[in-house]
Design a protein around this motif. Structure first.
Motif, PDB file in Angstrom:
ATOM      1  N   GLY A   7       3.843   2.498  -4.448  1.00 39.94           N
ATOM      2  CA  GLY A   7       4.775   1.510  -3.909  1.00 39.94           C
ATOM      3  C   GLY A   7       6.168   2.077  -3.970  1.00 39.94           C
ATOM      4  O   GLY A   7       6.435   3.008  -4.734  1.00 39.94           O
ATOM      5  N   PRO A   8       7.080   1.524  -3.169  1.00 39.64           N
ATOM      6  CA  PRO A   8       8.440   2.067  -3.109  1.00 39.64           C
ATOM      7  C   PRO A   8       9.192   1.882  -4.420  1.00 39.64           C
ATOM      8  O   PRO A   8       8.814   1.039  -5.241  1.00 39.64           O
ATOM      9  N   PRO A   9      10.287   2.652  -4.611  1.00 43.04           N
ATOM     10  CA  PRO A   9      11.102   2.456  -5.809  1.00 43.04           C
ATOM     11  C   PRO A   9      11.649   1.039  -5.810  1.00 43.04           C
ATOM     12  O   PRO A   9      12.067   0.545  -4.769  1.00 43.04           O
ATOM     13  N   GLY A  10      11.590   0.363  -6.941  1.00 49.50           N
ATOM     14  CA  GLY A  10      12.120  -0.996  -7.027  1.00 49.50           C
ATOM     15  C   GLY A  10      11.068  -2.062  -6.773  1.00 49.50           C
ATOM     16  O   GLY A  10      11.353  -3.249  -6.861  1.00 49.50           O
ATOM     17  N   ALA A  11       9.833  -1.663  -6.480  1.00 45.03           N
ATOM     18  CA  ALA A  11       8.790  -2.662  -6.210  1.00 45.03           C
ATOM     19  C   ALA A  11       8.273  -3.302  -7.496  1.00 45.03           C
ATOM     20  O   ALA A  11       7.515  -4.264  -7.443  1.00 45.03           O
ATOM     21  N   GLY A  12       8.665  -2.746  -8.635  1.00 40.93           N
ATOM     22  CA  GLY A  12       8.241  -3.346  -9.915  1.00 40.93           C
ATOM     23  C   GLY A  12       7.052  -2.649 -10.548  1.00 40.93           C
ATOM     24  O   GLY A  12       6.441  -3.181 -11.475  1.00 40.93           O
ATOM     25  N   LYS A  13       6.737  -1.441 -10.092  1.00 41.61           N
ATOM     26  CA  LYS A  13       5.580  -0.717 -10.637  1.00 41.61           C
ATOM     27  C   LYS A  13       5.712  -0.483 -12.139  1.00 41.61           C
ATOM     28  O   LYS A  13       4.745  -0.598 -12.884  1.00 41.61           O
ATOM     29  N   GLY A  14       6.939  -0.128 -12.560  1.00 42.19           N
ATOM     30  CA  GLY A  14       7.148   0.202 -13.974  1.00 42.19           C
ATOM     31  C   GLY A  14       6.861  -0.984 -14.877  1.00 42.19           C
ATOM     32  O   GLY A  14       6.088  -0.882 -15.832  1.00 42.19           O
ATOM     33  N   THR A  15       7.461  -2.128 -14.540  1.00 39.93           N
ATOM     34  CA  THR A  15       7.278  -3.324 -15.368  1.00 39.93           C
ATOM     35  C   THR A  15       5.837  -3.806 -15.287  1.00 39.93           C
ATOM     36  O   THR A  15       5.216  -4.121 -16.303  1.00 39.93           O
ATOM     37  N   GLN A  16       5.295  -3.854 -14.083  1.00 40.06           N
ATOM     38  CA  GLN A  16       3.898  -4.305 -13.952  1.00 40.06           C
ATOM     39  C   GLN A  16       2.953  -3.324 -14.636  1.00 40.06           C
ATOM     40  O   GLN A  16       1.943  -3.732 -15.217  1.00 40.06           O
ATOM     41  N   GLY A  17       3.296  -2.047 -14.576  1.00 42.52           N
ATOM     42  CA  GLY A  17       2.477  -1.034 -15.244  1.00 42.52           C
ATOM     43  C   GLY A  17       2.405  -1.301 -16.739  1.00 42.52           C
ATOM     44  O   GLY A  17       1.346  -1.197 -17.363  1.00 42.52           O
ATOM     45  N   GLU A  18       3.557  -1.674 -17.317  1.00 42.94           N
ATOM     46  CA  GLU A  18       3.587  -1.976 -18.758  1.00 42.94           C
ATOM     47  C   GLU A  18       2.733  -3.192 -19.076  1.00 42.94           C
ATOM     48  O   GLU A  18       1.969  -3.192 -20.038  1.00 42.94           O
ATOM     49  N   GLY A  80      -8.512   6.168 -20.514  1.00 42.91           N
ATOM     50  CA  GLY A  80      -7.977   5.835 -19.200  1.00 42.91           C
ATOM     51  C   GLY A  80      -6.466   5.857 -19.218  1.00 42.91           C
ATOM     52  O   GLY A  80      -5.846   6.147 -20.250  1.00 42.91           O
ATOM     53  N   ALA A  81      -5.876   5.544 -18.069  1.00 41.53           N
ATOM     54  CA  ALA A  81      -4.414   5.552 -17.970  1.00 41.53           C
ATOM     55  C   ALA A  81      -3.985   4.799 -16.733  1.00 41.53           C
ATOM     56  O   ALA A  81      -4.739   4.677 -15.762  1.00 41.53           O
ATOM     57  N   ILE A  82      -2.761   4.289 -16.820  1.00 42.69           N
ATOM     58  CA  ILE A  82      -2.132   3.687 -15.651  1.00 42.69           C
ATOM     59  C   ILE A  82      -1.036   4.648 -15.221  1.00 42.69           C
ATOM     60  O   ILE A  82      -0.129   4.946 -16.009  1.00 42.69           O
ATOM     61  N   LEU A  83      -1.142   5.167 -14.024  1.00 40.19           N
ATOM     62  CA  LEU A  83      -0.184   6.172 -13.564  1.00 40.19           C
ATOM     63  C   LEU A  83       0.886   5.499 -12.717  1.00 40.19           C
ATOM     64  O   LEU A  83       0.597   4.930 -11.666  1.00 40.19           O
ATOM     65  N   ASP A  84       2.117   5.572 -13.218  1.00 35.50           N
ATOM     66  CA  ASP A  84       3.237   4.889 -12.558  1.00 35.50           C
ATOM     67  C   ASP A  84       4.208   5.937 -12.031  1.00 35.50           C
ATOM     68  O   ASP A  84       4.722   6.746 -12.792  1.00 35.50           O
ATOM     69  N   GLY A  85       4.431   5.916 -10.727  1.00 38.85           N
ATOM     70  CA  GLY A  85       5.396   6.852 -10.136  1.00 38.85           C
ATOM     71  C   GLY A  85       4.792   8.218  -9.865  1.00 38.85           C
ATOM     72  O   GLY A  85       5.488   9.160  -9.529  1.00 38.85           O
ATOM     73  N   VAL A  86       3.533   8.310 -10.006  1.00 36.03           N
ATOM     74  CA  VAL A  86       2.819   9.525  -9.683  1.00 36.03           C
ATOM     75  C   VAL A  86       1.463   9.068  -9.130  1.00 36.03           C
ATOM     76  O   VAL A  86       0.859   8.151  -9.694  1.00 36.03           O
ATOM     77  N   VAL A  87       1.039   9.479  -7.967  1.00 39.94           N
ATOM     78  CA  VAL A  87       1.518  10.608  -7.196  1.00 39.94           C
ATOM     79  C   VAL A  87       2.531  10.157  -6.135  1.00 39.94           C
ATOM     80  O   VAL A  87       2.492   9.019  -5.696  1.00 39.94           O
ATOM     81  N   LYS A 109      -8.992   3.463  -9.245  1.00 38.94           N
ATOM     82  CA  LYS A 109      -8.429   2.468  -8.339  1.00 38.94           C
ATOM     83  C   LYS A 109      -6.975   2.768  -8.040  1.00 38.94           C
ATOM     84  O   LYS A 109      -6.259   3.302  -8.904  1.00 38.94           O
ATOM     85  N   VAL A 110      -6.567   2.424  -6.818  1.00 41.50           N
ATOM     86  CA  VAL A 110      -5.171   2.602  -6.427  1.00 41.50           C
ATOM     87  C   VAL A 110      -4.615   1.231  -6.045  1.00 41.50           C
ATOM     88  O   VAL A 110      -5.195   0.543  -5.200  1.00 41.50           O
ATOM     89  N   LEU A 111      -3.528   0.829  -6.701  1.00 41.79           N
ATOM     90  CA  LEU A 111      -2.872  -0.448  -6.352  1.00 41.79           C
ATOM     91  C   LEU A 111      -1.587  -0.145  -5.602  1.00 41.79           C
ATOM     92  O   LEU A 111      -0.811   0.715  -6.031  1.00 41.79           O
ATOM     93  N   LEU A 112      -1.365  -0.840  -4.500  1.00 38.45           N
ATOM     94  CA  LEU A 112      -0.146  -0.633  -3.715  1.00 38.45           C
ATOM     95  C   LEU A 112       0.739  -1.866  -3.813  1.00 38.45           C
ATOM     96  O   LEU A 112       0.349  -2.957  -3.374  1.00 38.45           O
ATOM     97  N   PHE A 113       1.916  -1.729  -4.414  1.00 42.07           N
ATOM     98  CA  PHE A 113       2.869  -2.840  -4.536  1.00 42.07           C
ATOM     99  C   PHE A 113       3.719  -2.884  -3.275  1.00 42.07           C
ATOM    100  O   PHE A 113       4.442  -1.946  -2.972  1.00 42.07           O
ATOM    101  N   ASP A 114       3.595  -3.998  -2.555  1.00 45.62           N
ATOM    102  CA  ASP A 114       4.159  -4.111  -1.221  1.00 45.62           C
ATOM    103  C   ASP A 114       5.366  -5.055  -1.221  1.00 45.62           C
ATOM    104  O   ASP A 114       5.266  -6.170  -1.718  1.00 45.62           O
ATOM    105  N   ILE A 115       6.506  -4.609  -0.651  1.00 41.66           N
ATOM    106  CA  ILE A 115       7.709  -5.463  -0.630  1.00 41.66           C
ATOM    107  C   ILE A 115       8.689  -4.971   0.444  1.00 41.66           C
ATOM    108  O   ILE A 115       8.694  -3.785   0.786  1.00 41.66           O
ATOM    109  N   ASP A 116       9.526  -5.893   0.971  1.00 46.46           N
ATOM    110  CA  ASP A 116      10.503  -5.545   2.025  1.00 46.46           C
ATOM    111  C   ASP A 116      11.611  -4.635   1.523  1.00 46.46           C
ATOM    112  O   ASP A 116      12.071  -4.796   0.392  1.00 46.46           O
ATOM    113  N   ASP A 117      12.132  -3.797   2.435  1.00 47.55           N
ATOM    114  CA  ASP A 117      13.221  -2.863   2.111  1.00 47.55           C
ATOM    115  C   ASP A 117      14.479  -3.542   1.572  1.00 47.55           C
ATOM    116  O   ASP A 117      15.059  -3.097   0.599  1.00 47.55           O
ATOM    117  N   GLU A 118      14.891  -4.650   2.250  1.00 41.68           N
ATOM    118  CA  GLU A 118      16.162  -5.293   1.835  1.00 41.68           C
ATOM    119  C   GLU A 118      16.084  -5.751   0.388  1.00 41.68           C
ATOM    120  O   GLU A 118      17.044  -5.644  -0.369  1.00 41.68           O
TER     121      GLU A 118
END
Ligand code: AMP
Length: 212
Positions: A7-18, A80-87, A109-118
């Protein structure tokens, strides 16, 4: 389970990953955190990565694949592991797949966090992180204190507007093709609507993981 967050930077992957790491009882591995620690410690890897990171460019694939190899050779990722920001590039997806196959493992599994650019630009430009524990905080000024550990909040250099625009450009050019790469291998990313409260997005992610 090896779970990869896209998912794009700012989509919340880091927080959701935690949050997902806590729920699923497996560690989150964020290459951004590994690299920032290397920069702080002044290691060879950190020195090599710093200028790419400050501009919001991607560090070379070999550096990232080196980090992944170390992590998967170690004990930390045994369950196991949750990979955030890679690949973040197709060569990284390919290289990670090959490396995991060598040790009899795969991305499950691959999760895609989807959100608008603005929304992304607004989120990133209003974000500060704790200098000490790296906890991200929303709508808080640099110089104020972290809710979690009392450390000082700072604005990441790559959250400055120019670097944010570059990171979004880099995402579209280099990371978005990774989605297609997984689709072509019948490992289609599971899409999560990332616009919502932390709890809402977490529940969507957990529900999607359970259904698949
Ligand atoms: P992040 O915290 O995930 O936004 O990462 C911060 C910065 O670290 C990125 O803008 C890149 O410069 C670098 N970085 C982190 N992960 C990767 C990756 N998988 N590939 C290339 N560069 C990365």
């Amino acid at each position: 389970m090896i779970l990869l967050l896209l998912g794009p930077p700012g989509a919340g992957k880091g927080t959701q990953g935690e949050l997902l790491a806590k729920e699923l009882g497996i560690p989150k591995i964020a290459t951004g955190d590994v690299l920032r620690a290397a920069v702080r410690d002044g290691t060879k890897r950190g020195k090599e990565a710093k200028s790419y990171m400050d501009r919001g460019d991607l560090v070379p694939d070999e550096v990232i694949l080196g980090i992944m190899r170390e992590k998967f050779e170690g004990d930390e990722t045994r369950n196991g592991a949750i990979l955030d920001g890679v690949v973040r590039t197709v060569p990284q997806a390919h290289g990670l797949g090959l490396m995991l196959a060598e040790i009899g493992r795969k991305v499950d599994k691959v999760l895609l966090f989807d959100i608008d650019d603005e929304k992304l630009v607004a989120r990133l430009s209003s974000r500060t992180v704790c200098e000490k524990c790296q906890h991200p905080c929303k709508d808080r000024e640099p110089g104020t204190k972290c809710d979690k550990c009392g450390g000082t909040l700072v604005r990441r250099k790559d959250d400055e507007p120019e670097a944010v625009r570059n990171r979004l450009r880099v995402y579209k050019e280099q990371t978005a093709p990774v989605i297609k790469w997984y689709e072509e291998r019948k490992e289609s990313p599971l899409k999560i609507d990332a616009d919502g409260s932390l709890e809402e997005v977490l529940q969507r992610a957990l529900k999607t993981l359970k259904q698949e």
